[in-house]
Write a protein that holds these residues in place. Structure first.
Motif, PDB file in Angstrom:
ATOM      1  N   PRO A  35      -4.267   0.808 -12.437  1.00  0.00           N
ATOM      2  CA  PRO A  35      -5.562   1.030 -11.799  1.00  0.00           C
ATOM      3  C   PRO A  35      -5.475   2.169 -10.779  1.00  0.00           C
ATOM      4  CG  PRO A  35      -4.661  -1.145 -11.251  1.00  0.00           C
ATOM      5  CD  PRO A  35      -3.709  -0.485 -12.165  1.00  0.00           C
ATOM      6  N   ALA A  36      -6.619   2.719 -10.449  1.00  0.00           N
ATOM      7  CA  ALA A  36      -6.658   3.883  -9.559  1.00  0.00           C
ATOM      8  C   ALA A  36      -6.092   3.563  -8.177  1.00  0.00           C
ATOM      9  CB  ALA A  36      -8.099   4.392  -9.432  1.00  0.00           C
ATOM     10  N   TRP A  37      -6.310   2.352  -7.674  1.00  0.00           N
ATOM     11  CA  TRP A  37      -5.831   2.046  -6.330  1.00  0.00           C
ATOM     12  C   TRP A  37      -4.309   2.042  -6.260  1.00  0.00           C
ATOM     13  CZ3 TRP A  37      -2.787  -2.167  -5.262  1.00  0.00           C
ATOM     14  CH2 TRP A  37      -2.744  -3.185  -6.216  1.00  0.00           C
ATOM     15  N   VAL A  38      -3.648   1.735  -7.402  1.00  0.00           N
ATOM     16  CA  VAL A  38      -2.182   1.789  -7.428  1.00  0.00           C
ATOM     17  C   VAL A  38      -1.709   3.241  -7.434  1.00  0.00           C
ATOM     18  CG1 VAL A  38      -0.134   1.214  -8.793  1.00  0.00           C
ATOM     19  CG2 VAL A  38      -1.988  -0.437  -8.586  1.00  0.00           C
ATOM     20  N   VAL A  39      -2.396   4.074  -8.194  1.00  0.00           N
ATOM     21  CA  VAL A  39      -2.016   5.480  -8.289  1.00  0.00           C
ATOM     22  C   VAL A  39      -2.170   6.181  -6.941  1.00  0.00           C
ATOM     23  CG1 VAL A  39      -2.581   7.682  -9.385  1.00  0.00           C
ATOM     24  CG2 VAL A  39      -2.597   5.588 -10.737  1.00  0.00           C
ATOM     25  N   TYR A  40      -3.245   5.886  -6.226  1.00  0.00           N
ATOM     26  CA  TYR A  40      -3.516   6.576  -4.966  1.00  0.00           C
ATOM     27  C   TYR A  40      -2.952   5.863  -3.736  1.00  0.00           C
ATOM     28  CZ  TYR A  40      -6.668   9.305  -7.823  1.00  0.00           C
ATOM     29  OH  TYR A  40      -7.184  10.113  -8.784  1.00  0.00           O
ATOM     30  N   SER A  41      -2.300   4.729  -3.915  1.00  0.00           N
ATOM     31  CA  SER A  41      -1.781   3.981  -2.760  1.00  0.00           C
ATOM     32  C   SER A  41      -0.718   4.724  -1.947  1.00  0.00           C
ATOM     33  CB  SER A  41      -1.266   2.616  -3.213  1.00  0.00           C
ATOM     34  OG  SER A  41      -0.189   2.762  -4.101  1.00  0.00           O
ATOM     35  N   PRO A  42       0.114   5.607  -2.525  1.00  0.00           N
ATOM     36  CA  PRO A  42       1.103   6.300  -1.681  1.00  0.00           C
ATOM     37  C   PRO A  42       0.500   7.342  -0.738  1.00  0.00           C
ATOM     38  CG  PRO A  42       1.855   6.265  -3.955  1.00  0.00           C
ATOM     39  CD  PRO A  42       0.443   5.781  -3.946  1.00  0.00           C
ATOM     40  N   PHE A  43      -0.751   7.732  -0.946  1.00  0.00           N
ATOM     41  CA  PHE A  43      -1.310   8.826  -0.152  1.00  0.00           C
ATOM     42  C   PHE A  43      -1.528   8.471   1.315  1.00  0.00           C
ATOM     43  CE2 PHE A  43      -2.944  10.652  -4.279  1.00  0.00           C
ATOM     44  CZ  PHE A  43      -1.988  11.662  -4.308  1.00  0.00           C
ATOM     45  N   LEU A  44      -1.966   7.270   1.612  1.00  0.00           N
ATOM     46  CA  LEU A  44      -2.195   6.902   3.015  1.00  0.00           C
ATOM     47  C   LEU A  44      -0.905   6.942   3.826  1.00  0.00           C
ATOM     48  CD1 LEU A  44      -4.052   6.003   5.304  1.00  0.00           C
ATOM     49  CD2 LEU A  44      -3.651   3.643   4.549  1.00  0.00           C
ATOM     50  N   PRO A  45       0.171   6.272   3.389  1.00  0.00           N
ATOM     51  CA  PRO A  45       1.399   6.395   4.181  1.00  0.00           C
ATOM     52  C   PRO A  45       1.957   7.818   4.199  1.00  0.00           C
ATOM     53  CG  PRO A  45       1.753   4.922   2.315  1.00  0.00           C
ATOM     54  CD  PRO A  45       0.324   5.294   2.317  1.00  0.00           C
ATOM     55  N   LEU A  46       1.721   8.573   3.130  1.00  0.00           N
ATOM     56  CA  LEU A  46       2.207   9.951   3.096  1.00  0.00           C
ATOM     57  C   LEU A  46       1.523  10.801   4.167  1.00  0.00           C
ATOM     58  CD1 LEU A  46       3.965  12.075   1.689  1.00  0.00           C
ATOM     59  CD2 LEU A  46       2.046  12.492   0.154  1.00  0.00           C
ATOM     60  N   PHE A  47       0.203  10.669   4.300  1.00  0.00           N
ATOM     61  CA  PHE A  47      -0.501  11.440   5.317  1.00  0.00           C
ATOM     62  C   PHE A  47      -0.117  10.991   6.721  1.00  0.00           C
ATOM     63  CE2 PHE A  47      -3.679  12.370   1.898  1.00  0.00           C
ATOM     64  CZ  PHE A  47      -3.419  13.722   1.861  1.00  0.00           C
ATOM     65  N   LEU A  48       0.090   9.692   6.918  1.00  0.00           N
ATOM     66  CA  LEU A  48       0.534   9.216   8.224  1.00  0.00           C
ATOM     67  C   LEU A  48       1.947   9.709   8.527  1.00  0.00           C
ATOM     68  CD1 LEU A  48      -0.892   5.589   8.091  1.00  0.00           C
ATOM     69  CD2 LEU A  48      -1.802   7.539   9.373  1.00  0.00           C
ATOM     70  N   LEU A  49       2.803   9.777   7.499  1.00  0.00           N
ATOM     71  CA  LEU A  49       4.134  10.349   7.678  1.00  0.00           C
ATOM     72  C   LEU A  49       4.054  11.823   8.053  1.00  0.00           C
ATOM     73  CD1 LEU A  49       6.177   8.814   4.729  1.00  0.00           C
ATOM     74  CD2 LEU A  49       6.775   8.697   7.140  1.00  0.00           C
ATOM     75  N   LEU A  50       3.097  12.527   7.464  1.00  0.00           N
ATOM     76  CA  LEU A  50       2.916  13.941   7.795  1.00  0.00           C
ATOM     77  C   LEU A  50       2.608  14.118   9.272  1.00  0.00           C
ATOM     78  CD1 LEU A  50       2.406  16.952   6.914  1.00  0.00           C
ATOM     79  CD2 LEU A  50       0.023  16.263   6.670  1.00  0.00           C
ATOM     80  N   PHE A  51       1.670  13.344   9.786  1.00  0.00           N
ATOM     81  CA  PHE A  51       1.271  13.503  11.185  1.00  0.00           C
ATOM     82  C   PHE A  51       2.363  13.050  12.145  1.00  0.00           C
ATOM     83  CE2 PHE A  51      -3.024  13.084   9.188  1.00  0.00           C
ATOM     84  CZ  PHE A  51      -3.327  14.427   9.319  1.00  0.00           C
ATOM     85  N   SER A  52       3.028  11.930  11.843  1.00  0.00           N
ATOM     86  CA  SER A  52       4.095  11.483  12.740  1.00  0.00           C
ATOM     87  C   SER A  52       5.295  12.436  12.665  1.00  0.00           C
ATOM     88  CB  SER A  52       4.513  10.052  12.412  1.00  0.00           C
ATOM     89  OG  SER A  52       5.025   9.955  11.110  1.00  0.00           O
ATOM     90  N   GLY A  53       5.575  12.975  11.498  1.00  0.00           N
ATOM     91  CA  GLY A  53       6.669  13.940  11.363  1.00  0.00           C
ATOM     92  C   GLY A  53       6.379  15.238  12.092  1.00  0.00           C
ATOM     93  N   LEU A  54       5.137  15.702  12.001  1.00  0.00           N
ATOM     94  CA  LEU A  54       4.764  16.914  12.737  1.00  0.00           C
ATOM     95  C   LEU A  54       4.850  16.688  14.233  1.00  0.00           C
ATOM     96  CD1 LEU A  54       1.760  18.262  10.651  1.00  0.00           C
ATOM     97  CD2 LEU A  54       4.035  19.286  10.902  1.00  0.00           C
ATOM     98  N   TYR A  55       4.447  15.511  14.696  1.00  0.00           N
ATOM     99  CA  TYR A  55       4.558  15.189  16.116  1.00  0.00           C
ATOM    100  C   TYR A  55       6.014  15.246  16.568  1.00  0.00           C
ATOM    101  CZ  TYR A  55       4.686  12.455  20.396  1.00  0.00           C
ATOM    102  OH  TYR A  55       4.923  12.036  21.668  1.00  0.00           O
ATOM    103  N   MET A  56       6.907  14.626  15.791  1.00  0.00           N
ATOM    104  CA  MET A  56       8.316  14.625  16.174  1.00  0.00           C
ATOM    105  C   MET A  56       8.927  16.016  16.078  1.00  0.00           C
ATOM    106  SD  MET A  56       9.888  11.034  14.808  1.00  0.00           S
ATOM    107  CE  MET A  56       9.604  11.361  13.094  1.00  0.00           C
ATOM    108  N   PHE A  57       8.413  16.849  15.171  1.00  0.00           N
ATOM    109  CA  PHE A  57       8.909  18.219  15.046  1.00  0.00           C
ATOM    110  C   PHE A  57       8.502  19.059  16.255  1.00  0.00           C
ATOM    111  CE2 PHE A  57       8.251  22.621  13.666  1.00  0.00           C
ATOM    112  CZ  PHE A  57       9.534  22.929  13.257  1.00  0.00           C
ATOM    113  N   VAL A  58       7.280  18.879  16.719  1.00  0.00           N
ATOM    114  CA  VAL A  58       6.755  19.702  17.807  1.00  0.00           C
ATOM    115  C   VAL A  58       7.225  19.200  19.170  1.00  0.00           C
ATOM    116  CG1 VAL A  58       4.584  20.386  18.951  1.00  0.00           C
ATOM    117  CG2 VAL A  58       4.767  20.461  16.477  1.00  0.00           C
TER     118      VAL A  58
END
Length: 77
Positions: A35-58
């Motif tokens: 189902p579509a919700w399984v396919v798109y489920s990794p995107f939310l944690p991925l975007f949150l990882l992006l923001f937390s990773g950028l914070y730790m980088f800066v």
């Protein structure tokens, strides 16, 4: 409250959640059309990882811009 420690811990847990959702995605694809919700489920944690990773980088660069001395790590993070 030390925000950098909190964000670092959040980043660790988000990486575990992201890895789990990717593995679940591969398992679901192996069993058929997922189902579509399984396919798109990794995107939310991925975007949150992006923001937390950028914070730790800066973070060290921002401390240098503010003129604060570099902190030595004492013990495990």
């Amino acid at each position: 409250m030390d925000w950098s420690k909190w964000i670092r811990q959040l980043h660790r847990w988000l990486s575990i959640i992201f890895t789990t959702t990717v593995i679940a995605n591969f398992i679901a694809m192996a069993l058929g059309e997922p189902p579509a919700w399984v396919v798109y489920s990794p995107f939310l944690p991925l975007f949150l990882l992006l923001f937390s990773g950028l914070y730790m980088f800066v973070l060290p660069h921002a401390a240098r811009w503010r003129g604060e001395p570099a902190r030595e790590r004492a013990g495990p993070a």
